[in-house]
Design a protein around this motif. Structure first.
Motif, PDB file in Angstrom:
ATOM      1  N   LYS A   3      27.404  -5.886 -15.899  1.00  0.00           N
ATOM      2  CA  LYS A   3      26.911  -6.953 -15.859  1.00  0.00           C
ATOM      3  C   LYS A   3      26.401  -5.632 -17.139  1.00  0.00           C
ATOM      4  O   LYS A   3      26.061  -4.808 -17.410  1.00  0.00           O
ATOM      5  N   THR A   5      24.262  -6.230 -21.428  1.00  0.00           N
ATOM      6  CA  THR A   5      23.403  -6.948 -22.001  1.00  0.00           C
ATOM      7  C   THR A   5      23.618  -7.525 -23.528  1.00  0.00           C
ATOM      8  O   THR A   5      24.607  -6.652 -23.971  1.00  0.00           O
ATOM      9  N   GLU A   7      21.807  -6.291 -25.767  1.00  0.00           N
ATOM     10  CA  GLU A   7      21.951  -4.972 -26.786  1.00  0.00           C
ATOM     11  C   GLU A   7      22.679  -3.951 -26.307  1.00  0.00           C
ATOM     12  O   GLU A   7      22.109  -2.647 -26.170  1.00  0.00           O
ATOM     13  N   GLU A   9      23.933  -2.814 -22.920  1.00  0.00           N
ATOM     14  CA  GLU A   9      23.789  -2.544 -22.273  1.00  0.00           C
ATOM     15  C   GLU A   9      24.861  -1.997 -20.936  1.00  0.00           C
ATOM     16  O   GLU A   9      24.674  -3.432 -20.738  1.00  0.00           O
ATOM     17  N   LYS A  47      11.749  -4.941 -18.678  1.00  0.00           N
ATOM     18  CA  LYS A  47      12.352  -5.699 -19.970  1.00  0.00           C
ATOM     19  C   LYS A  47      12.179  -5.625 -20.357  1.00  0.00           C
ATOM     20  O   LYS A  47      11.403  -6.171 -20.921  1.00  0.00           O
ATOM     21  N   ASN A  48      13.080  -4.596 -21.470  1.00  0.00           N
ATOM     22  CA  ASN A  48      13.040  -4.279 -23.371  1.00  0.00           C
ATOM     23  C   ASN A  48      12.694  -3.092 -22.987  1.00  0.00           C
ATOM     24  O   ASN A  48      12.193  -3.855 -24.803  1.00  0.00           O
ATOM     25  N   PRO A  66      17.063  -3.054 -18.913  1.00  0.00           N
ATOM     26  CA  PRO A  66      17.419  -3.704 -19.162  1.00  0.00           C
ATOM     27  C   PRO A  66      17.412  -5.258 -17.807  1.00  0.00           C
ATOM     28  O   PRO A  66      16.585  -5.989 -17.891  1.00  0.00           O
ATOM     29  N   LEU A  67      15.999  -4.502 -17.186  1.00  0.00           N
ATOM     30  CA  LEU A  67      15.305  -5.516 -16.340  1.00  0.00           C
ATOM     31  C   LEU A  67      14.314  -4.477 -15.765  1.00  0.00           C
ATOM     32  O   LEU A  67      14.495  -2.870 -15.826  1.00  0.00           O
ATOM     33  N   LEU A 109      22.120 -11.509 -16.160  1.00  0.00           N
ATOM     34  CA  LEU A 109      23.259 -10.892 -17.320  1.00  0.00           C
ATOM     35  C   LEU A 109      23.796 -11.726 -17.187  1.00  0.00           C
ATOM     36  O   LEU A 109      24.361 -11.936 -16.708  1.00  0.00           O
ATOM     37  N   TYR A 115      30.167 -10.807 -22.081  1.00  0.00           N
ATOM     38  CA  TYR A 115      30.443  -9.598 -23.475  1.00  0.00           C
ATOM     39  C   TYR A 115      30.799  -9.222 -24.085  1.00  0.00           C
ATOM     40  O   TYR A 115      30.989  -8.904 -25.341  1.00  0.00           O
TER      41      TYR A 115
END
Length: 120
Positions: A3, A5, A7, A9, A47-48, A66-67, A109, A115
């Motif tokens: 999975k 993100t 950003e 990852e 997260k983040n 990510p989480l 995600l 992605y």
């Protein structure tokens, strides 16, 4: 199954533990890494949150958590040799393992197709 993100990852899941790293695309944008700072084992993140830092010949960047979860392992090999991230970002260049607070959060995600569309 991977999975992703927005950003840049990636996460690979083994039950409620995710191995986290940065994508090949992120590495290409950063260039050759010269420094990696990883989070402490046992530390919890939302997260983040900023979880790790990378520095390249071009720029410094944060690696986001990510989480929600707790760090259970870190990849000391990339601290000793940051070029491992450049040579194998989605394999030997992983950053940390995260025990997820809520596995269902992973449903939010991106999958690989989404992605790829994001970075196209």
């Amino acid at each position: 199954m991977l999975k992703f993100t927005a950003e840049h990852e990636w996460l690979q899941f083994d039950g409620d533990v995710a191995t986290v790293g940065i994508t090949t695309y992120a590495v290409e944008q950063l260039g050759d890494l010269v420094f990696v700072e990883l989070p402490e084992i046992g530390k919890s993140f939302a997260k983040n949150d900023d979880a790790a830092t990378v520095e390249s010949v071009k720029a410094a960047s944060e690696v986001y958590c990510p989480l929600d979860g707790e760090i259970t392992a870190v990849n000391e090999a990339i601290v000793a040799d940051p070029s491992l991230v450049n040579s194998d970002p989605q394999g030997a260049g992983w950053f940390f393992k995260l025990k997820l607070k809520n596995l269902a959060d992973a449903d939010g995600l991106l999958d690989e197709a989404a992605y790829k569309e994001l970075i196209a």
